[in-house]
Structures are given as structure tokens and as C-alpha cells.
Design a protein around this motif. Structure first.
Motif, short mmCIF file in Angstrom:
data_model
loop_
_atom_site.label_atom_id
_atom_site.label_comp_id
_atom_site.label_asym_id
_atom_site.label_seq_id
_atom_site.Cartn_x
_atom_site.Cartn_y
_atom_site.Cartn_z
N CYS A 85 -7.32 6.45 1.51
CA CYS A 85 -6.73 6.83 2.79
C CYS A 85 -6.43 8.33 2.81
CB CYS A 85 -5.45 6.03 3.01
SG CYS A 85 -4.63 6.42 4.55
N HIS A 87 -4.18 9.81 4.41
CA HIS A 87 -2.75 10.12 4.52
C HIS A 87 -2.14 10.38 3.15
CE1 HIS A 87 1.59 8.68 5.23
NE2 HIS A 87 1.49 9.91 5.69
N ARG A 88 -2.17 9.39 2.29
CA ARG A 88 -1.55 9.58 0.98
C ARG A 88 -2.34 8.90 -0.14
NH1 ARG A 88 2.15 11.23 3.08
NH2 ARG A 88 4.25 10.45 2.69
N GLY A 89 -3.64 8.67 0.14
CA GLY A 89 -4.52 8.28 -0.96
C GLY A 89 -4.64 6.80 -1.26
N MET A 90 -3.89 5.95 -0.56
CA MET A 90 -3.96 4.51 -0.86
C MET A 90 -5.42 4.03 -0.80
SD MET A 90 -2.43 1.67 -1.49
CE MET A 90 -2.88 -0.06 -1.46
N CYS A 105 -4.95 0.88 6.72
CA CYS A 105 -4.34 1.13 5.41
C CYS A 105 -3.07 0.29 5.24
CB CYS A 105 -4.02 2.62 5.28
SG CYS A 105 -3.25 3.02 3.71
N TYR A 107 -0.57 0.89 3.38
CA TYR A 107 0.63 1.64 2.98
C TYR A 107 1.48 2.01 4.21
CZ TYR A 107 3.08 4.85 -0.31
OH TYR A 107 3.98 5.48 -1.12
N HIS A 108 0.97 2.88 5.09
CA HIS A 108 1.75 3.25 6.28
C HIS A 108 1.07 2.85 7.59
CE1 HIS A 108 2.53 6.27 3.06
NE2 HIS A 108 3.80 6.08 3.39
N GLY A 109 -0.11 2.21 7.46
CA GLY A 109 -0.73 1.64 8.65
C GLY A 109 -1.69 2.51 9.43
N TRP A 110 -2.16 3.61 8.87
CA TRP A 110 -3.20 4.38 9.57
C TRP A 110 -4.46 3.51 9.64
CZ3 TRP A 110 -3.72 10.32 8.20
CH2 TRP A 110 -2.50 10.95 8.47
#
Ligand code: FES
Ligand code: FE
Length: 457
Positions: A85, A87-90, A105, A107-110
């Protein structure tokens, strides 16, 4: 080692003398450089069309240490994205295979879409929680789309990708090695393509270095002594007979490209049919029929048959006995993840596919008898090379040194007899070219984002 200079490379790989330092099989710095200089610039096998037959199907694959998503969008384009991802790599997609309208994603839903009805560029960011109240609608959704691999090609059902914007076309990369790969991918009747993968992919990890596996399949007849026990029992295709019943093969290497096979020189008259499946008359009848079709279809065109080879850097294949693809994914200097895929004629009767599957599984893969011998060699060779004293020593690749002769009819190919380490010397020379700082600077001056090239070139 802390860094690798040109001088180091000359010391590590001496293809004139036929020696290779054990450092390249165990050292973390060298491994990290390999990911950047070899794997980020090579055409890598990422999957098979059969894994993503329908729109919005996906298959989780790897390119070096990078996880990637192989997918077919709604419009039918085959695409490869970094599976991480923005955003932060998930790890965006944690399923091995499936179908998804968008990648969201956990993690935060992007979420990201490949559908050109919705986005201009496949992979764009389409859903962001708190887009209005948190980002004031100012987040650049194009800038934060998925990282897309610029080069993707389909070759007879197999899918290959390359991160390098300056990569040569795939067919140039493959060169005349395609003759050998084609035997695995073409129909047994000689018509182009027509094979499919049975079931899924066998995946397992082995404590070894990826290059030891690649060089094992590049033309090493010398290690047949390891398979003595397999050769004395009846694991042949029909359930009886030796696994190695075949015509003599030669080490044939492609000097500029780094690929190599243990195979035959091109010939024009098909050898006589050899019955193999005495206890399965319907299976025997199928092979007899496709043999006759092959003789008719190929006429006196040059062809090759049973071979085992490696396409630089990490794709190996057996074209006939058995008929399989092996991808050696590097995990660390001393660990690999092996992926085996098994091929059959797509239109073969079920009994033929079943007989092939039984043979393949007793030969190859984590439970295969031949693979078990090889895995033992690969594991112990690297395990006993990690120590402070052992890693200072060289490996010996001097078999048939200076014996290479050009092969008429195969561009850039040389052969050096059945027992030779010429193909390994070629492989490590190619590896050193990729690892060289000077070559790296001239070949890839800056890692600029490429304009995406569509598949099929
Ligand atoms: Fe994917 Fe945050 S890491 S949304
Ligand atoms: Fe072997």
C-alpha cells in the motif's frame, strides 16, 4: 562485505580460470545488491494466464524480494503492481489468488482500482477514509496510486514482467533459447502454445542460495550421481522404467544472454516413437496420436526435444520429462522460496492429465524423489559455506574449460559436451555484468518512472 567494487567482482567471478567465490552465495551485501541490480532489471516470470482467466482476477506473485499483484482488469489488460500500500506499506493483497473489483487496504482502508471505466491510469487511488474532513480533499489520488510495473508480456501463456524502463524487449532477452522453452509450452503435437497448468502452484522454502538452484538446471549433467537411487527404481512416466530413459544431451549455453540448457542440438527428423504407458492403453493411445500429429505438423522444420534449462536469472524448466516450471524466489542469501508449476496439453483427456500429474509429483516438488536429492545438495552446499573460513574459499567451475564450440542454427549459442560447466561460467559472467557498478551506471543512469508499456510486445 560492506560494499562491492569492480575489483571485488573480478576477484569473486573468474570465468577465465573457472572459479567463483563462495561469498556471492552467503553475503548479505551482495544479496541486497542483487535485488537492485539483477532482479529489478531482469525479465522475471510472474505467473500464467490460466491463473487470471477472468476480468478482475488476481494472483499474488513475487519479483525478487518484492511482492507483486498480477491482475487482469475489467478491460482484459494484464497488469502487475507492487503489492504494498502506498500509504504506509501494508501488504495490500494477502490472498494467493481470487477476484476483486478493487484492492482495499486492511490497515487504514485506502482502495485502488484498475478499471478504466473509473480511473485514467490502472492502480489509481479511488477511496480514502476522511478524504473531506481529514485531507480537505487535497490528497493527490493520482500521485498515491499503486506502483505499476512498466513492462509486462505474455508468452505462450506465461507472463513475464520487468521493472527496468530501459529493458530490452522480452523476445530479445529470450533469444534462441525460446526453442527449448517452447517444447515445454507448446502442444505435444508441435502446435504453438496449447499447454495449461495443472492445479495451482507448489510453494515451499529451502535453506539455500537462489543461484545454486538456477545453475543446477542450467546444464549440470555432472550431478547425476546424486540421483543414483532414483535411477534404479521405476519412477518413469508410465510408473515403470528409469526416469532418465532419453537420448544423450549436451550443455548448450547462450554466451551473451546467460541462459543455458542440457538439451539436444536442433534436428529435423523426429526420433521413433517410444511406448511408455503400457499399463494405461488410453494414455498410450493419446501420446501415439500426438506423436503422429507432431511428425506431420513439423515436417522437416528444425526442432529440439527433451531439455532442462534456466532462463537468466531464476526461471528453470523441464520441457518433457517431466514438464514443469520452477521459479526460485530469493528470500535471503541463504533461503529461497521455490514455486513449481506443472504443464499438460490443455485439450488432453483427463486420464492423460492424471497420469502426468502422478508422474510429476513423484519426480519433482517438495515430495518428489528427484527434487529431494537436489534439495539435499543445495542445502548442505550453502550451509557448509557460511563459516568464516569456508566463505574465503572458491567453488570450482573448471569442467570442460576452453571446450566451447559455436552451435550452428542457434544465435549466440555454444556447446561443450555432456559434462561441462561452461553454462555455469556463462551464467556467472552475466551475473557479474549486472552487478558491475560501471555497467549499472551506463545501463540504468537514473531510475525514472517509466511510461507504462502495454503487454504483448
Ligand atoms: Fe494502507 Fe494505511 S497502510 S491504508
Ligand atoms: Fe538433479
Amino acid at each position: 562485505m560492506e560494499e562491492v567494487s569492480e575489483k571485488d567482482l573480478q576477484r569473486l567471478i573468474d570465468s577465465e580460470k573457472g572459479t567463483v567465490s563462495r561469498e556471492i552465495f552467503v553475503d548479505q551485501t551482495i544479496f541486497d545488491l542483487e535485488m537492485e541490480r539483477v532482479f529489478a532489471r531482469s525479465w522475471l516470470f510472474v505467473g500464467h494466464e490460466g491463473f487470471i482467466p477472468n476480468p478482475e482476477d488476481f494472483f499474488a506473485s513475487r519479483m525478487g524480494k518484492d511482492p507483486v499483484i498480477l491482475t487482469r482488469n475489467k478491460q482484459g489488460e494484464i497488469l502487475v503492481f507492487l503489492n504494498s500500500c502506498t500509504h504506509r506499506g501494508m501488504k495490500l493483497c494477502r490472498y494467493d489468488q481470487g477476484n476483486a473489483r478493487a484492492f482495499t487496504c486492511p490497515y487504514h482502508g485506502w482502495s485502488f482500482s484498475t478499471n478504466r471505466d473509473i480511473v485514467e491510469e490502472p492502480g489509481e487511488l479511488v477511496g480514502v477514509p476522511h478524504f473531506k474532513d481529514g485531507y480537505g480533499e487535497h490528497l493527490d489520488r493520482k500521485r498515491w496510486g499503486l506502483v505499476r510495473c512498466p513492462n509486462v508480456v505474455v508468452y505462450k501463456g506465461t507472463i513475464w514482467a520487468n521493472w527496468d524502463p530501459e529493458a530490452p524487449p522480452f523476445l530479445e532477452w529470450l533469444g534462441d533459447m525460446h526453442h527449448y522453452l517452447d517444447v515445454a509450452l507448446d502442444h505435444r503435437d508441435g502446435s504453438p502454445g496449447g499447454s495449461e497448468v495443472i492445479g495451482g502452484v507448489q510453494k515451499w522454502r529451502v535453506k539455500t542460495n537462489w543461484k545454486i538452484v538456477a545453475e543446477n538446471f542450467i546444464g549440470d549433467m555432472y550431478h547425476d550421481i546424486s540421483h543414483r537411487s532414483v535411477d534404479t527404481v521405476g519412477i518413469g512416466p508410465g510408473g515403470k522404467g528409469r526416469r532418465d530413459a532419453q537420448r544423450p544431451r549436451l550443455a548448450i549455453g547462450f554466451s551473451e544472454l546467460g541462459h543455458g540448457v542440457l538439451g539436444e542440438l536442433p534436428y529435423t527428423a523426429e526420433p521413433d516413437y517410444a511406448p511408455t504407458f503400457a499399463s494405461h492403453p488410453d494414455v498410450e493411445a493419446y501420446y501415439r496420436k500426438v506423436y503422429d500429429d507432431r511428425v506431420r505438423n513439423l515436417g522437416d522444420r528444425p526442432r529440439v526435444t527433451n531439455s532442462v534449462g534456466t532462463i537468466f536469472p531464476n526461471m528453470s524448466f523441464h520441457s518433457k520429462q517431466p514438464r514443469t516450471i520452477l521459479i526460485t524466489h530469493p528470500i535471503s542469501p541463504t533461503e529461497v522460496e521455490l514455486w513449481r508449476l506443472y504443464l499438460v496439453d490443455a485439450d488432453a483427456p483427463q486420464a492423460v492429465k492424471d497420469a502426468a500429474r502422478h508422474y510429476y509429483l513423484r519426480y519433482s516438488g517438495p515430495g518428489g524423489m528427484t527434487e529431494a536429492d537436489d534439495m539435499e545438495n543445495w542445502t548442505y552446499a550453502i550451509g557448509s559455506s557460511e563459516g568464516a573460513i569456508a566463505r574465503r574459499q572458491d567453488f570450482n567451475y573448471q569442467l570442460a574449460l576452453g571446450k566451447a564450440e559455436p552451435v550452428p542454427g542457434l544465435q549466440g549459442a555454444v556447446q561443450s559436451g555432456s559434462y561441462s560447466e561452461e553454462n555455469q561460467r556463462i551464467f556467472y559472467r552475466r551475473w557479474a555484468q549486472f552487478m558491475s557498478r560501471a555497467e549499472w551506471d551506463s545501463l540504468m543512469p537514473q531510475a525514472t518512472p517509466a511510461k507504462a508499456r502495454s503487454h504483448g510486445d
